[in-house]
Structures are given as C-alpha cells and as structure tokens.
Motif scaffolding. Structure first.
Motif, PDB file in Angstrom:
ATOM      1  N   GLN A   1      12.389 -42.504 -89.362  1.00  0.00           N
ATOM      2  CA  GLN A   1      11.347 -41.932 -88.503  1.00  0.00           C
ATOM      3  C   GLN A   1      10.118 -41.557 -89.335  1.00  0.00           C
TER       4      GLN A   1
ATOM      5  N   LYS B   1       8.306 -44.683 -90.463  1.00  0.00           N
ATOM      6  CA  LYS B   1       7.528 -45.246 -89.348  1.00  0.00           C
ATOM      7  C   LYS B   1       6.223 -44.478 -89.157  1.00  0.00           C
ATOM      8  N   GLN B   2       6.275 -43.134 -89.250  1.00  0.00           N
ATOM      9  CA  GLN B   2       5.071 -42.320 -89.094  1.00  0.00           C
ATOM     10  C   GLN B   2       4.064 -42.607 -90.206  1.00  0.00           C
TER      11      GLN B   2
ATOM     12  N   GLU C   1      18.452 -41.714 -90.109  1.00  0.00           N
ATOM     13  CA  GLU C   1      17.572 -41.861 -88.953  1.00  0.00           C
ATOM     14  C   GLU C   1      16.271 -41.097 -89.161  1.00  0.00           C
ATOM     15  N   LYS C   2      16.368 -39.920 -89.776  1.00  0.00           N
ATOM     16  CA  LYS C   2      15.193 -39.079 -90.036  1.00  0.00           C
ATOM     17  C   LYS C   2      14.261 -39.782 -91.033  1.00  0.00           C
TER      18      LYS C   2
END
Length: 89
Positions: free
Chosen positions: A6, A9-10, A2-3
C-alpha cells in the motif's frame, strides 16, 4: 506485506504526480532494466541525499532546511487552494 504494498503504491502515485521533480522517467528506466520497483530507487536516493546533507552540515542544517522548505510548501499549497476555494490546514 499488504501495508508495504500500500505504501509502495502511494509513493508510486506521488512519483507519477510530480514527474519532473522526482525524475520519474529516470527511475522508470531503472525499473525496466533491473526489475525492481522505482519506489525502491527513489527511497534510496532520498536516503543518500539525507545522509549527504547530514554528514556535510549536521542536524542543524537539516532542521534549518525543514524550517524553510515546509512553510514554503504550505504557502504554495495555500496559494493553489485560494485559486479554487478555501484552503485547509
């Protein structure tokens, strides 16, 4: 996992925010052709450039570049913030 998603995505948002600097369209074409995220190609390009600079000029060149680029970046940020209000940082 999940990290990682994330962070991907950033980085993808960063690429979209500065398309001319990050060659967004070229990475988008690579993404369409290969099916891999453009973030991976961007990361690989950054690593290759870093290794090239390190092999050519060594660690001193990298620190000299960071000593110039980071203050210049912060100066531009300050100038843009002063147009709209008080700068932070």
């Amino acid at each position: 996992m999940e990290k990682v998603e994330q962070v991907v995505k950033q980085v993808d948002e960063f690429l979209a925010k500065y398309p001319s600097v990050t060659q967004f369209e070229q990475f988008k074409k690579l993404e369409e052709k290969t099916g891999y995220s453009k973030v991976y190609f961007f990361s690989a390009a950054v690593v290759v450039v870093f290794l090239f600079v390190w092999l050519i000029g060594g660690l001193k060149l990298i620190t000299d570049l960071l000593g110039f680029v980071y203050p210049a970046y912060m100066s531009f940020q300050s100038m843009e913030a002063s147009k709209g209000g008080v700068s932070e940082g």
